[in-house]
Design an enzyme around this catalytic site. Structure first.
Site, PDB file in Angstrom:
ATOM      1  N   GLU A  64       0.815  -1.211   0.000  1.00 46.69           N
ATOM      2  CA  GLU A  64       0.000   0.000   0.000  1.00 46.69           C
ATOM      3  C   GLU A  64       0.854   1.268   0.000  1.00 46.69           C
ATOM      4  O   GLU A  64       0.748   2.118   0.880  1.00 46.69           O
ATOM      5  CB  GLU A  64      -0.956  -0.022   1.195  1.00 46.69           C
ATOM      6  CG  GLU A  64      -1.971  -1.145   1.051  1.00 46.69           C
ATOM      7  CD  GLU A  64      -2.878  -1.318   2.246  1.00 46.69           C
ATOM      8  OE1 GLU A  64      -4.070  -1.608   2.047  1.00 46.69           O
ATOM      9  OE2 GLU A  64      -2.394  -1.176   3.387  1.00 46.69           O
ATOM     10  N   GLU A  94      -4.382 -10.313   0.324  1.00 42.96           N
ATOM     11  CA  GLU A  94      -5.173 -10.192   1.553  1.00 42.96           C
ATOM     12  C   GLU A  94      -6.625 -10.454   1.190  1.00 42.96           C
ATOM     13  O   GLU A  94      -7.125  -9.941   0.186  1.00 42.96           O
ATOM     14  CB  GLU A  94      -5.048  -8.800   2.179  1.00 42.96           C
ATOM     15  CG  GLU A  94      -3.657  -8.426   2.651  1.00 42.96           C
ATOM     16  CD  GLU A  94      -3.586  -7.012   3.225  1.00 42.96           C
ATOM     17  OE1 GLU A  94      -4.657  -6.481   3.619  1.00 42.96           O
ATOM     18  OE2 GLU A  94      -2.486  -6.448   3.261  1.00 42.96           O
TER      19      GLU A  94
END
Length: 1009
Positions: free
Chosen positions: A423, A500
């Site tokens: 991220e 994820e």
């Protein structure tokens, strides 16, 4: 104190450090070393204006706070190293997920910058080599630090989860030495370390002084799956010899290359390691060599020439008392638990783990995505303006982190991918990292999720929290095209992976089976990694001595993200959650299915490279949960990727023939367990199981419900006109509420629609959370209005309207009570039956949390036995781990201890449940005056939840220690219960898992036992 502000310029410098030695592998050596872990002197300063003058000098005396002679030396205490200072009472932990806990003004950090001053005195023995190879190595310091040895400045460094080495040959001396380290909580490096975890500081991994002989080496051990040939070479700048006795290599040239026939490859299933040794100038370095190959072909990830599917978890390093400081025993516990729960891969979110963890993955067999210590997620909150990933000023820092990750960990065969970080948006700095890694190590894949539009420099198409339908499209390579046709073509050729998914926050995750079925159906889908392994609760004790786990906001943080840090498959104490048990079940590498109609069972081997010969097979048949027959199965080993269909054992296939046996449910269970011990589990450990009805029984409702001809009339008791009697039951005459059955005092059952909201109800990144819509509809504050109470010869009918203040929608509920004069089973007590008819009215704005009834029993009836699904909790989209059987537990033991209290403990498909207590007869004060217990019957099934506190208390509690039994047992019997999902960080709960406010009818039975 230093006069010049420039003396601290390294804190806000883009540069990753000064004075450091080049990055290299982590390895053991026969040369001597000095371990510096232990008790250090420590002082916490508020910032650069509060530093201790001259603390780095060898002659400085760090006195305790009681010292009066030297004000500059006061305030020092002892602190263990490794550790994190906030967990030892110096400052406070702080948790944020995305937002930086300081202004986004890179590379600046606040003046209020807690700074730890460390000192360690140690002795160097006379025989310790002080030559040019003497090196000081820090395994991990958060977040920025400067170092002095005997008053001589060595340098500084950033990169918290990465090792840093300094040359100390010019400063180290025989006899007394003093090491001084200044550690800053905030630095320019903090902008690159915005991982979803606690902000904690200090020297949190080991410190040692090493003697460098062999500077470095790189083991290349390739495997040709077609020929079974291994090719080995070890790159090292030293004149050395290599020995691998098992392969016939003795004192060979490491560079080789050595082509070796018939080697056994390393994989997660068979983690074959060859013991080796590298020798140079009397130094001996032990090696463990694993041969394997990694490639992408036709959109699939191949390991050793065969496609693999990840059944993975994301793992932060965490312990509830020591934080990110872990010992080997804790790391081993994680690895063993993963193996025992059918996990085959770990993503080291979001930084390289302790190197010993990787050694354990090598040993026991776990594929690893080794992630760089990089995340800049907080820039998303400002529109990614100034994001370091796209700023050339940060290029050196990005490359430094990539290099130190790869160089430290390059010799671990378990590592299948290098991950650039997490991220961190997009930018050329990420592409530069990938280019450097690919040049340095072409034997592994490169992963990064954040640039999913182009995927130009990665080897897998990776996303997080993608919903079911979107994953299916990616499995078909039918995802929406990107703007660049070349990038689009490249991306469609890549395997797709969920780095994820299935956010395991609180009660959950739901939908695991749906994801698994898609992974099975579409070869392009390489599986995924559940977020995440462990709840990051910090252990605390309240004033009464009760232990609980703190989360964000419990330490007075200016900004925080609450209990979003408690989102693991194991609780902080490493107890498996129901989510982990579900994940084990859906991740079974060997699957068993039992077919009732054909009387066959199918065993499917979904292993990558291992046959099923390591398993032993057993079966059992139970009638209403009582063992009837059992035995073993003789199953020939099934090759990976193959399956076998076998007939049921003869005893299991036979129809029951004893009189009246139609009342009994017979279930066949087949299980596969370890035939002999494995390194990760004992013999007998269950790997897989399957279950099916041994025959189709008559529905429970038709077996047990009373016929109208046997019903008893309801009538008012002459002596107590406020009560109505129906058989052995007593009702309140005004409201028609059941108050007693036999000698057992009750309150209820009455319609109940609310559940203590789970994290997935309270949070969503899409639209409005479910809990918000439920509260707006008033479902947590319902009012009951009795419309009529009508006793008759056939029983009792109670009508009521249930709604909330301020709204014009609700439910009309009709309770039809009947008592059976001659029960079909039991000890002669009457059976009281309730049929509840529900008719919604008005315009409903939302779905329902649950649809059922609530009642309370005396607290003495706190032991439960039931026949249904168990032993653990299950909801409509969870519960893969439960099976049909007969189970026992205390009411306290039926609670699931989520870090933030919430809905939990539902037992699904319960046929009957008995609530009893030890020696409860005659206890008039608690509502039980002669009966030993109460049995509840489903018709055919009910959802059952039993608690020592009301839903309202559970809903209000923020931590487990705030819940206290209130002296009653509170039962919730549901016809339907809303699903769990993963909405706290994923797609909204699918419509199929909602409970809609539609007309419904369900039946329950009650009798004393």
């Amino acid at each position: 104190m230093m006069d010049s502000e420039d003396a601290f310029g390294y804190v806000e410098s883009y540069r990753p450090g000064r004075g450091r030695r080049p990055a290299r592998a982590s390895f053991a050596s026969s040369l001597p070393s000095l371990e510096l872990d232990g008790t250090w002197r420590f002082r916490l300063a508020h910032g650069l204006s509060d530093l201790t003058p001259g603390f780095e000098a060898a002659e400085f005396e760090a006195a305790g706070p009681e010292a009066a002679d030297d004000a500059a030396a006061r305030g020092w205490t002892d602190l263990p190293v490794p550790s994190l200072w906030q967990l030892h009472g110096h400052g406070s932990p702080a948790y944020t997920n995305i937002v930086y806990p300081f202004p986004v003004d890179p590379p600046r950090v606040p003046d209020a910058n807690p700074t730890g001053e460390y000192r360690r005195a140690f002795e160097v023995p006379a025989d310790f080599p002080l030559g040019p190879g003497a090196t000081l190595r820090f395994e991990g310091v958060d977040s920025c630090f400067a170092v002095w040895l005997n008053g001589i400045a060595l340098g500084d460094g950033k990169g918290s989860r990465l090792p840093t080495e300094f040359d100390v040959s010019h400063a180290l001396r025989v006899g007394p030495n003093v090491l001084a380290v200044r550690v800053h909580q905030w630095s320019a490096g903090s902008y690159l370390e915005d991982q979803d975890m606690w902000w904690l500081s200090g020297i949190f991994r080991s410190v040692r002084i090493l003697t460098r002989g062999i500077e470095d080496f790189f083991v290349h051990a390739d495997y040709d799956a077609e020929t079974g040939t291994g090719t080995l070479r070890v790159d090292t700048p030293h004149a050395a010899t290599l020995s691998v006795p098992e392969l016939g290599l003795e004192h060979a040239d490491p560079a080789g290359p050595h082509v070796l026939a018939g080697v056994e490859p390393w994989s997660d299933e068979t983690p074959r390691l060859y013991q080796a040794e590298l020798v140079a100038d009397g130094e001996r370095v032990p090696l463990r060599i694993g041969f394997r190959s990694v490639a992408v072909e036709s959109g699939r990830i191949l390991a050793n020439g065969r496609p693999i599917t990840f059944r993975g978890v994301n793992r932060h390093e965490w312990h509830p008392r020591t934080g990110r400081t872990l010992d080997r025993a804790t790391m081993l516990e994680d690895v063993l638990m993963m193996k025992r729960h059918n996990v085959n891969a770990v993503r080291t979110s979001h930084y390289p783990p302790h190197s010993e963890f990787l050694e354990l993955c090598d040993t026991y067999g776990l594929w690893v995505i080794d992630e760089c210590d990089l995340e800049t997620h907080g820039f998303e909150r400002v529109g990614w303006r100034g994001n370091p990933s796209a700023d050339p000023a940060w290029r050196e820092a990005y490359l430094d982190r990539a290099q130190r990750t790869v160089e430290r960990d390059k010799n671990h065969p378990s590592i299948i991918m290098w991950s650039l970080g997490n991220e961190s948006g997009v930018g050329e700095n990420l592409a530069a990292m990938a280019e450097w890694i690919r040049t340095r190590d072409g034997s592994r894949l490169i992963h990064y999720e954040g640039d999913r539009e182009s995927c130009a420099y990665v080897d897998v198409f990776s996303e997080m929290y993608t919903g079911f339908e979107a994953v299916k499209l990616r499995g078909l390579a039918q995802e929406a095209p990107t703007a660049d046709s070349a990038h689009d073509a490249h991306r469609r050729a890549l395997p797709f992976m969920l780095c994820e998914y299935a956010h395991a926050m609180g009660n959950g995750p739901g939908g695991l089976r749906e994801y698994r079925d898609m992974f099975d159906a579409h070869p392009r889908l390489a599986g995924g990694f559940v977020w995440e392994w462990i709840d990051h609760g910090i252990e605390r004790t309240d004033a009464n001595g009760a232990t609980y786990y703190a989360y964000g906001g419990d330490f007075g943080e200016e900004v925080h993200d609450g209990n979003f840090v408690a989102d693991g498959l194991v609780f902080p104490d490493r107890t498996p959650s129901p989510g982990l048990l579900d994940y084990k079940r859906i991740s079974e590498p060997v699957r068993v299915s039992c077919d009732t109609e054909t009387r066959t069972l199918t065993i499917e081997n979904r292993h990558h490279s291992r046959d099923t010969g390591y398993l032993t097979w057993a079966w059992q048949v139970e009638g209403d949960g009582v063992l009837i027959a059992q035995g073993t199965l003789d199953v020939e080993p099934i090759a990976p990727g193959s399956s076998a269909t076998l007939p049921w054992p003869e005893q299991a296939a036979q129809q029951p023939d004893e009189p009246g046996d139609a009342v009994t449910e017979h279930w066949l269970t087949v299980s596969g367990a370890l035939a002999k011990p494995e390194p990760w589990a004992d013999a007998g450990h269950e790997v897989t199981w399957g279950q099916a009805p041994a025959h189709t029984p008559e529905p429970v409702a038709s077996r047990l419900s009373p016929a109208p001809a046997t019903s008893l009339p309801a009538h008012a008791a002459p002596a107590t006109p406020a009560a109505i009697h129906l058989g052995n039951a007593e009702f309140d005459a005004h409201h028609g509420v059941l108050r007693k059955i036999g000698a057992i005092g009750l309150d209820g059952p009455r319609l109940d629609l609310w559940r203590a909201t789970i994290d997935n109800d309270e949070r969503t990144i899409y639209g409005t959370p479910l809990a918000t819509t439920w509260r707006a509809a008033g479902l947590h504050r319902l009012h009951h209005k009795t419309l009529s109470v009508e006793p008759s010869a056939s029983g009792l009918v109670v009508r009521e309207r249930v709604t909330a203040a301020g709204v014009d929608h609700g439910i009309d509920a009709t309770y039809r009570w009947a008592a059976a004069a001659a029960p079909t089973a039991g000890d002669g007590d009457e059976t009281l039956w309730l049929t509840l008819e529900l008719q919604p009215y008005g315009t409903w704005p939302c779905s329902l949390p649950r649809r059922g009834v609530a009642l309370s029993l005396p607290g003495a009836l706190d032991q439960v036995e039931w026949f249904g699904e168990g032993p653990g909790e299950a909801y409509r989209d969870t519960g893969a781990a439960v099976r049909v059987g007969r189970f026992r537990a205390s009411v306290a033991g039926m609670q699931t201890p989520y870090v933030r209290p919430q809905e939990n403990g539902n037992r699904r498909a319960v046929r009957w449940a008995r609530f009893t207590g030890a020696d409860v007869g005659g206890r008039g004060g608690n509502g039980v005056t002669g009966a030993s217990g109460l049995e509840i019957l489903g018709a055919p099934h009910t959802n059952l939840t039993a608690r020592p506190w009301r839903t309202q208390a559970l809903d209000a509690a923020q931590h487990r220690h705030e819940l206290h039994p209130d002296g009653l047992i509170h039962l919730y019997l549901d016809d339907e219960h809303c699903g769990i999902g993963s909405a706290a960080c994923g797609d909204p709960l699918p419509a199929s898992e909602h409970v809609q406010p539609t007309p419904a009818t369900f039946t329950l039975g009650f009798r004393t036992v």
